[in-house]
Design a protein around this motif. Structure first.
Motif, PDB file in Angstrom:
ATOM      1  N   ASP A   1      34.050  27.919  33.188  1.00  0.00           N
ATOM      2  CA  ASP A   1      34.617  29.055  33.451  1.00  0.00           C
ATOM      3  C   ASP A   1      35.209  28.980  34.902  1.00  0.00           C
ATOM      4  OD1 ASP A   1      33.493  30.751  31.449  1.00  0.00           O
ATOM      5  OD2 ASP A   1      31.373  30.277  32.925  1.00  0.00           O
TER       6      ASP A   1
ATOM      7  N   LYS B   1      39.209  31.052  35.707  1.00  0.00           N
ATOM      8  CA  LYS B   1      39.157  31.461  36.815  1.00  0.00           C
ATOM      9  C   LYS B   1      40.188  30.856  37.697  1.00  0.00           C
ATOM     10  CE  LYS B   1      34.338  33.531  36.422  1.00  0.00           C
ATOM     11  NZ  LYS B   1      33.421  33.759  37.619  1.00  0.00           N
TER      12      LYS B   1
ATOM     13  N   GLN C   1      41.185  39.409  33.664  1.00  0.00           N
ATOM     14  CA  GLN C   1      40.256  39.024  34.332  1.00  0.00           C
ATOM     15  C   GLN C   1      39.739  37.984  33.114  1.00  0.00           C
ATOM     16  OE1 GLN C   1      37.890  41.131  35.558  1.00  0.00           O
ATOM     17  NE2 GLN C   1      36.801  42.501  33.610  1.00  0.00           N
TER      18      GLN C   1
END
Length: 183
Positions: free
Chosen positions: A48, A52, A125
């Motif tokens: 993750d 990001k 996103q």
């Protein structure tokens, strides 16, 4: 005698500095044994975090934001020593700068594809970072699929090839946009 005279003069020059004897130390005693300043670790702690960071680097068009996630010589040495025969053969004539330059080219190609497909990266996103199974031969290699969604929940997938070393994730060779299915 000359040596003694030189030492005495040196002592006088040093002690003649105002406040030399009672001057406060440059660092306090408590700071001498304090923990060193936090240095950011190399690699990502999780898929993750890597996902990001990759998206942010794309949104800001800033490849240098990924430098901490690129393999360096020490990681290459570890892969050469503990990797499979295939991995060792691949890395035999490959250096860290070679891998880094390859990823920079892939990054630039990704940016250009985004422009040609009129992708507004700032609308996206990370909705999921899906770590795939690596091959049995190369336990270090792990494919990572980053699923991005925009405000209309339209998905976009990025494909990455990562290496997991010492519980940290690094970018390896692949960084590309998954082809979109046409309706």
């Amino acid at each position: 005698m000359k040596k003694l005279w030189l030492l005495l003069n040196l002592f006088l020059v040093v002690t003649a500095q105002p406040g030399w004897l009672f001057a406060a130390p440059a660092t306090s005693y408590s700071n001498l044994f304090a923990a060193p300043e936090k240095v950011s670790a190399r690699g990502a702690a999780s898929p993750d975090e890597l996902a990001k960071t990759v998206l942010l680097a794309i949104q800001e068009n800033n490849m240098s934001a990924l430098n901490a996630f690129l393999l360096e010589d020490k990681e290459i040495v570890l892969l050469k020593s503990k990797g499979s025969e295939d991995m060792q053969a691949y890395l035999e004539n490959t250096t860290a700068p070679d891998l880094q330059n390859n990823l920079r080219r892939n990054y630039q190609t990704l940016i250009e594809k985004g422009i040609s497909q009129t992708i507004n990266w700032s609308d996206y996103q990370v909705s999921e970072a899906r770590l795939g199974k690596g091959s049995a031969k190369n336990a270090f290699l792990q494919p990572l699929t980053i699923i991005l969604t925009d405000k209309q929940n339209q998905p976009l997938e990025l494909l990455l090839e990562t290496v997991k070393l010492n519980n940290r994730y690094y970018l390896f060779r692949q960084l590309e946009l998954k082809p979109q299915k046409k309706i």
